[in-house]
Design a protein around this motif. Structure first.
Motif, PDB file in Angstrom:
ATOM      1  N   PRO A  69     -46.386  12.467  40.185  1.00 41.69           N
ATOM      2  CA  PRO A  69     -47.079  13.629  40.767  1.00 41.69           C
ATOM      3  C   PRO A  69     -46.329  14.939  40.537  1.00 41.69           C
ATOM      4  O   PRO A  69     -46.945  15.973  40.289  1.00 41.69           O
ATOM      5  CB  PRO A  69     -47.145  13.288  42.261  1.00 41.69           C
ATOM      6  N   LEU A  70     -44.992  14.889  40.626  1.00 37.96           N
ATOM      7  CA  LEU A  70     -44.165  16.084  40.485  1.00 37.96           C
ATOM      8  C   LEU A  70     -42.883  15.758  39.740  1.00 37.96           C
ATOM      9  O   LEU A  70     -42.359  14.642  39.842  1.00 37.96           O
ATOM     10  CB  LEU A  70     -43.783  16.648  41.861  1.00 37.96           C
ATOM     11  N   LEU A  71     -42.355  16.735  39.047  1.00 38.61           N
ATOM     12  CA  LEU A  71     -40.994  16.653  38.526  1.00 38.61           C
ATOM     13  C   LEU A  71     -40.034  17.127  39.607  1.00 38.61           C
ATOM     14  O   LEU A  71     -40.449  17.767  40.582  1.00 38.61           O
ATOM     15  CB  LEU A  71     -40.854  17.552  37.287  1.00 38.61           C
ATOM     16  N   PRO A  72     -38.736  16.836  39.486  1.00 35.76           N
ATOM     17  CA  PRO A  72     -37.771  17.359  40.463  1.00 35.76           C
ATOM     18  C   PRO A  72     -37.829  18.883  40.537  1.00 35.76           C
ATOM     19  O   PRO A  72     -38.077  19.555  39.534  1.00 35.76           O
ATOM     20  CB  PRO A  72     -36.424  16.878  39.907  1.00 35.76           C
ATOM     21  N   PHE A 129     -55.367  20.782  41.207  1.00 32.62           N
ATOM     22  CA  PHE A 129     -55.902  19.545  40.641  1.00 32.62           C
ATOM     23  C   PHE A 129     -56.833  19.874  39.475  1.00 32.62           C
ATOM     24  O   PHE A 129     -57.602  20.833  39.543  1.00 32.62           O
ATOM     25  CB  PHE A 129     -56.727  18.773  41.678  1.00 32.62           C
ATOM     26  N   GLY A 130     -56.786  19.078  38.419  1.00 35.82           N
ATOM     27  CA  GLY A 130     -57.781  19.152  37.359  1.00 35.82           C
ATOM     28  C   GLY A 130     -57.336  19.784  36.063  1.00 35.82           C
ATOM     29  O   GLY A 130     -57.953  19.551  35.024  1.00 35.82           O
ATOM     30  N   ALA A 184     -64.108  21.189  36.976  1.00 34.05           N
ATOM     31  CA  ALA A 184     -63.790  22.046  38.114  1.00 34.05           C
ATOM     32  C   ALA A 184     -62.307  21.940  38.452  1.00 34.05           C
ATOM     33  O   ALA A 184     -61.697  20.872  38.327  1.00 34.05           O
ATOM     34  CB  ALA A 184     -64.645  21.664  39.318  1.00 34.05           C
ATOM     35  N   ILE A 185     -61.736  23.051  38.876  1.00 33.87           N
ATOM     36  CA  ILE A 185     -60.328  23.114  39.268  1.00 33.87           C
ATOM     37  C   ILE A 185     -60.256  23.287  40.781  1.00 33.87           C
ATOM     38  O   ILE A 185     -60.946  24.143  41.349  1.00 33.87           O
ATOM     39  CB  ILE A 185     -59.630  24.300  38.579  1.00 33.87           C
ATOM     40  N   HIS A 186     -59.442  22.487  41.424  1.00 38.97           N
ATOM     41  CA  HIS A 186     -59.268  22.581  42.873  1.00 38.97           C
ATOM     42  C   HIS A 186     -57.867  23.128  43.171  1.00 38.97           C
ATOM     43  O   HIS A 186     -56.867  22.612  42.662  1.00 38.97           O
ATOM     44  CB  HIS A 186     -59.461  21.214  43.524  1.00 38.97           C
ATOM     45  N   TYR A 187     -57.830  24.173  43.984  1.00 38.00           N
ATOM     46  CA  TYR A 187     -56.584  24.886  44.288  1.00 38.00           C
ATOM     47  C   TYR A 187     -56.444  24.902  45.807  1.00 38.00           C
ATOM     48  O   TYR A 187     -57.188  25.594  46.501  1.00 38.00           O
ATOM     49  CB  TYR A 187     -56.684  26.298  43.725  1.00 38.00           C
ATOM     50  N   HIS A 188     -55.490  24.132  46.330  1.00 33.76           N
ATOM     51  CA  HIS A 188     -55.341  23.965  47.770  1.00 33.76           C
ATOM     52  C   HIS A 188     -54.033  24.583  48.266  1.00 33.76           C
ATOM     53  O   HIS A 188     -52.964  24.294  47.722  1.00 33.76           O
ATOM     54  CB  HIS A 188     -55.359  22.485  48.144  1.00 33.76           C
ATOM     55  N   PHE A 189     -54.140  25.420  49.289  1.00 33.98           N
ATOM     56  CA  PHE A 189     -52.962  25.972  49.951  1.00 33.98           C
ATOM     57  C   PHE A 189     -52.682  25.146  51.205  1.00 33.98           C
ATOM     58  O   PHE A 189     -53.582  24.902  52.017  1.00 33.98           O
ATOM     59  CB  PHE A 189     -53.199  27.435  50.325  1.00 33.98           C
ATOM     60  N   LEU A 190     -51.443  24.723  51.354  1.00 35.58           N
ATOM     61  CA  LEU A 190     -51.058  23.870  52.473  1.00 35.58           C
ATOM     62  C   LEU A 190     -50.432  24.713  53.583  1.00 35.58           C
ATOM     63  O   LEU A 190     -50.353  25.931  53.474  1.00 35.58           O
ATOM     64  CB  LEU A 190     -50.081  22.794  51.976  1.00 35.58           C
ATOM     65  N   TYR A 229     -49.342  15.080  49.429  1.00 35.65           N
ATOM     66  CA  TYR A 229     -50.691  15.648  49.335  1.00 35.65           C
ATOM     67  C   TYR A 229     -51.335  15.297  47.995  1.00 35.65           C
ATOM     68  O   TYR A 229     -52.520  14.937  47.924  1.00 35.65           O
ATOM     69  CB  TYR A 229     -50.645  17.170  49.523  1.00 35.65           C
ATOM     70  N   LEU A 230     -50.567  15.395  46.931  1.00 31.27           N
ATOM     71  CA  LEU A 230     -51.088  15.058  45.603  1.00 31.27           C
ATOM     72  C   LEU A 230     -51.520  13.598  45.533  1.00 31.27           C
ATOM     73  O   LEU A 230     -52.554  13.262  44.962  1.00 31.27           O
ATOM     74  CB  LEU A 230     -50.021  15.354  44.550  1.00 31.27           C
ATOM     75  N   LEU A 231     -50.711  12.717  46.109  1.00 34.75           N
ATOM     76  CA  LEU A 231     -51.040  11.290  46.087  1.00 34.75           C
ATOM     77  C   LEU A 231     -52.274  10.974  46.936  1.00 34.75           C
ATOM     78  O   LEU A 231     -53.117  10.154  46.564  1.00 34.75           O
ATOM     79  CB  LEU A 231     -49.852  10.472  46.569  1.00 34.75           C
ATOM     80  N   GLN A 232     -52.410  11.665  48.074  1.00 37.67           N
ATOM     81  CA  GLN A 232     -53.520  11.394  48.990  1.00 37.67           C
ATOM     82  C   GLN A 232     -54.829  11.978  48.496  1.00 37.67           C
ATOM     83  O   GLN A 232     -55.911  11.476  48.844  1.00 37.67           O
ATOM     84  CB  GLN A 232     -53.186  11.946  50.370  1.00 37.67           C
ATOM     85  N   HIS A 233     -54.751  13.056  47.711  1.00 36.11           N
ATOM     86  CA  HIS A 233     -55.972  13.767  47.314  1.00 36.11           C
ATOM     87  C   HIS A 233     -56.189  13.752  45.804  1.00 36.11           C
ATOM     88  O   HIS A 233     -56.914  14.594  45.280  1.00 36.11           O
ATOM     89  CB  HIS A 233     -55.934  15.212  47.808  1.00 36.11           C
TER      90      HIS A 233
END
Length: 249
Positions: free
Chosen positions: A166-169, A191-192, A209-215, A242-246
């Motif tokens: 999901p992420l790099l360090p 996402f996307g 579609a691109i999804h852009y979520h602010f936490l 969040y990335l793994l869940q969504h």
């Protein structure tokens, strides 16, 4: 990938690039004008310009941006927005859709690109990563950006994530900047974009579609430099979870 899908993807890529360049030639005019002004006025000209540009370009190529959580930005408060980085498509998505003028950190080499370099320079703090003096100067400019009430948009992974994780360090820079300025961190995830412009095959793309979520923002008031690693680890875990869940197929 079958031959039909590959061919359509290549055609879409080159058509999209031609449309991008055509619209960019219009945007160069206000970007060049903005360079005549100091900050924060420059960012206040550039941000709505780029926002309008991408609000037209991305939907027309079949990649609308759907935002979630923008109300978490409190009026009168600026943030260090940290965003995951999967694709070159992240660049025209991340900063225009932050609610308010902002600056990002970018490689100085990109500013030397003909035509596009003007647009890149107008909205960025430029840094030569292999130059210690340049890196120190970029930190000074990041602090000035935050003091001027602008948001700072950073990719803490430092480069595009081409792995299956999901992420790099994360690097420390974004968290040092936030603690020094005592500004809250705003984690954000996109996402996307990796699906739109994958690493392979080259010169291939598809609309999506691109999804852009602010936490939820994370305060840094009262934190010191000794807290930067714990802050970095906390933000990393929040974004990874969040990335793994969504995750979207």
């Amino acid at each position: 990938m079958n031959i039909i899908k590959r061919t359509l993807g290549h055609c879409y890529f080159f058509a999209g690039m031609l449309f991008f360049v055509a619209t960019m030639l219009i945007v160069i005019i206000p970007a060049s004008i903005a360079l005549l002004f100091p900050e924060p006025r420059r960012a206040k000209i550039i941000h709505p310009t780029y926002r309008i540009w991408m609000s037209v370009f991305l939907p027309l190529v079949g990649c609308p941006v759907l935002r979630k959580g923008r109300r978490k930005f409190v009026k009168g408060q600026n943030y260090v927005v940290v965003v995951n980085h999967n694709s070159l498509v992240d660049i025209p998505v991340s900063t225009p859709w932050i609610p308010g003028p902002n600056k990002t950190l970018a490689k100085v080499e990109m500013a030397k690109t003909p035509l596009f370099g003007v647009i890149y320079k107008a909205g960025s703090i430029l840094v030569k990563r292999d130059d210690d003096t340049s890196r120190r100067e970029s930190f000074t400019q990041m602090q000035q950006t935050l003091k001027q009430g602008l948001h700072l948009c950073l990719y803490p992974e430092g480069t595009r994530n081409k792995s299956d994780k999901p992420l790099l360090p994360f690097y420390d820079g974004a968290f040092i900047a936030a603690i020094r300025a005592q500004k809250p961190i705003m984690p954000a995830v996109i996402f996307g974009t990796k699906d739109i412009l994958p690493n392979k095959p080259k010169f291939w793309a598809r609309p999506k579609a691109i999804h852009y979520h602010f936490l939820d923002p994370i305060p840094t008031a009262g934190l010191s430099m000794s807290d930067r690693h714990a802050l970095k680890d906390k933000v990393y875990q929040i974004m990874e979870d969040y990335l793994l869940q969504h995750a979207r197929s």
